[in-house]
Scaffold this motif. Sequence first.
Motif, PDB file in Angstrom:
ATOM      1  N   VAL A 132      44.051 100.297  86.866  1.00  9.13           N
ATOM      2  CA  VAL A 132      42.912 100.152  85.812  1.00  9.13           C
ATOM      3  C   VAL A 132      43.711  99.975  84.437  1.00  9.13           C
ATOM      4  N   GLN A 133      42.722  99.417  83.557  1.00  9.32           N
ATOM      5  CA  GLN A 133      43.099  98.974  82.345  1.00  9.32           C
ATOM      6  C   GLN A 133      43.152 100.241  81.504  1.00  9.32           C
ATOM      7  N   THR A 134      44.318 100.650  80.865  1.00  7.43           N
ATOM      8  CA  THR A 134      44.032 101.903  80.134  1.00  7.43           C
ATOM      9  C   THR A 134      43.527 101.444  78.321  1.00  7.43           C
ATOM     10  N   GLU A 135      43.188 102.559  77.694  1.00  9.70           N
ATOM     11  CA  GLU A 135      42.561 102.283  76.190  1.00  9.70           C
ATOM     12  C   GLU A 135      43.497 101.675  75.509  1.00  9.70           C
ATOM     13  N   ASP A 136      44.745 101.832  75.639  1.00  9.83           N
ATOM     14  CA  ASP A 136      45.998 101.007  74.572  1.00  9.83           C
ATOM     15  C   ASP A 136      46.190  99.886  75.270  1.00  9.83           C
ATOM     16  N   GLU A 137      45.602  99.174  76.347  1.00  6.73           N
ATOM     17  CA  GLU A 137      46.029  97.994  76.644  1.00  6.73           C
ATOM     18  C   GLU A 137      44.709  97.139  76.487  1.00  6.73           C
ATOM     19  N   VAL A 138      43.862  97.127  75.928  1.00 13.50           N
ATOM     20  CA  VAL A 138      42.617  96.413  75.762  1.00 13.50           C
ATOM     21  C   VAL A 138      43.080  95.250  74.917  1.00 13.50           C
ATOM     22  N   VAL A 139      42.586  93.934  75.489  1.00 13.63           N
ATOM     23  CA  VAL A 139      43.031  92.552  75.105  1.00 13.63           C
ATOM     24  C   VAL A 139      42.433  92.414  73.546  1.00 13.63           C
ATOM     25  N   SER A 140      43.204  92.234  72.579  1.00  7.45           N
ATOM     26  CA  SER A 140      42.775  92.184  71.186  1.00  7.45           C
ATOM     27  C   SER A 140      42.119  90.783  71.134  1.00  7.45           C
ATOM     28  N   ASN A 141      41.518  90.797  69.784  1.00 11.99           N
ATOM     29  CA  ASN A 141      40.881  89.396  69.494  1.00 11.99           C
ATOM     30  C   ASN A 141      41.936  88.587  68.717  1.00 11.99           C
ATOM     31  N   GLU A 142      43.243  89.147  68.344  1.00 14.06           N
ATOM     32  CA  GLU A 142      44.336  88.140  68.205  1.00 14.06           C
ATOM     33  C   GLU A 142      44.634  87.452  69.129  1.00 14.06           C
ATOM     34  N   ASN A 143      44.901  88.174  70.352  1.00 13.28           N
ATOM     35  CA  ASN A 143      45.147  87.266  71.562  1.00 13.28           C
ATOM     36  C   ASN A 143      44.225  86.149  71.754  1.00 13.28           C
TER      37      ASN A 143
END
Length: 472
Positions: A132-143
Amino acid sequence: MAFWGKKKKETDPDAREDRKKVGLFRRLWQKVRNIDWKDPVTRWKVMFISLIGLIVIGGGSYGALAITNSPAFCSSCHEMAPEYSTFTASAHNNITCVQCHIKPGTINMLTHKVKSLKEVYYHVTGVPEQIVQTEDEVVSNENCMQCHSKNRLVTASGDLKVNHKGHIEEGIPCISCHAGVVHAKMAARGINTEEVRGEYTKETAEKIMEKKYLRPNMGTCIDCHDKVNNGEKPWKDVAYLVPPNPEEVEKKIDESKKEGVSEPVATETKTESAVEGTAGSGTAEDLAKVHEEKTQDLILQAIGKQQKDVKISMACETCHRKVKVPKSHKEEGWNQAHGGTAIQELDKCVNCHQDSKWIREIPKEDIISLLKMKSAENSSHKYTANLTVVKDQSRVNNFCSACHGKRPAGHIESDQWLTAHASKAKTADQKAECFVCHDREKPVEGSTTVKAPTDVYCQYCHRTGFKDDVKN
């Protein structure tokens, strides 16, 4: 001749004595101290060795980064098979994984590599049941903004009106709406667990990459807009953007059991927040009731039957450009006469009138059953008129029960209707209309039969049955 100077002869007794007494590191240190740094030849040698060292270290580091940044490297671990196969079947398969999952910048890249050591640890010591995706690995808007422009108002489909720039400037992450664009929300659907990882191939992934999981979920939009209207900014909480970790959910359930709270009933909408809510309210039935009331409230706002002074309108035309009310719906008496159309064209009705689209949470699925179902769908299958199916749909669908749960105007006063309704239920078809809202027999506690929207059932009065005893 040694590299840094003359070598002592083997016959020299002092040389043999030094070799016996002096250790390796001391000898090296002595050689460094004895280097003549003023000699230009020595300086050139140092520069040459340093250059070779930098090339070797730099080249090796670059090669290691290039290898670990490639999708092929991600696929080398069996636990990433679901993620990799869906990636290859997605519209983003022409970019690398790190272009989305690591923020731009060298520092971010190196920091991520250090953090990724824990993934190596998990791979060696025991892979988690579900990735599962953790909270510190959320894809950012910068990407996202590396490839996409924020200056878009209408989506590619031409139907939705979405002010991307306004959302981004408000600080709303792209992932809030586009969470399934690559991996089709596998974690939320529960189809990337250990026991099914061997089932994944590119062909398998193509079967489960359904549009409803790739595109923004209308339930997500509605849930967020409703929260904004209530003064909240849910995207500020990172946990709102990622699917709940099953292990953490189970942990909360165990803690609830220890505290003496009954375990929540498994439903399609059971999430981490639902578990927390159950701990406070006590029963899953109360949660379901609140959910149904809230959904019906939003539906009435959407179709314009309930106006509220809100920041963001919940009406369909606020976000949709192509929403049109069918001509048949505008005919006089449509509210009372649409039952026949529903029986014949239920599949068309639920294209719009399907309240499951209004739910943010994703139901858990079984990949084996899902693949079998997909194979069946690929065969020629059309909906055929089925009264039982329509009746059940009218009871569980909040679009239908928003009206069917209320007493029709034609029923007049109860004391008068008690003796007047017999003429309205003479034929089997007339009775069928009654059974949309009423059960014939007393509902059995714990029965799997879909519960009627009203608790008034025929046998409450007709205890000896009907004259013709026709069952529908």
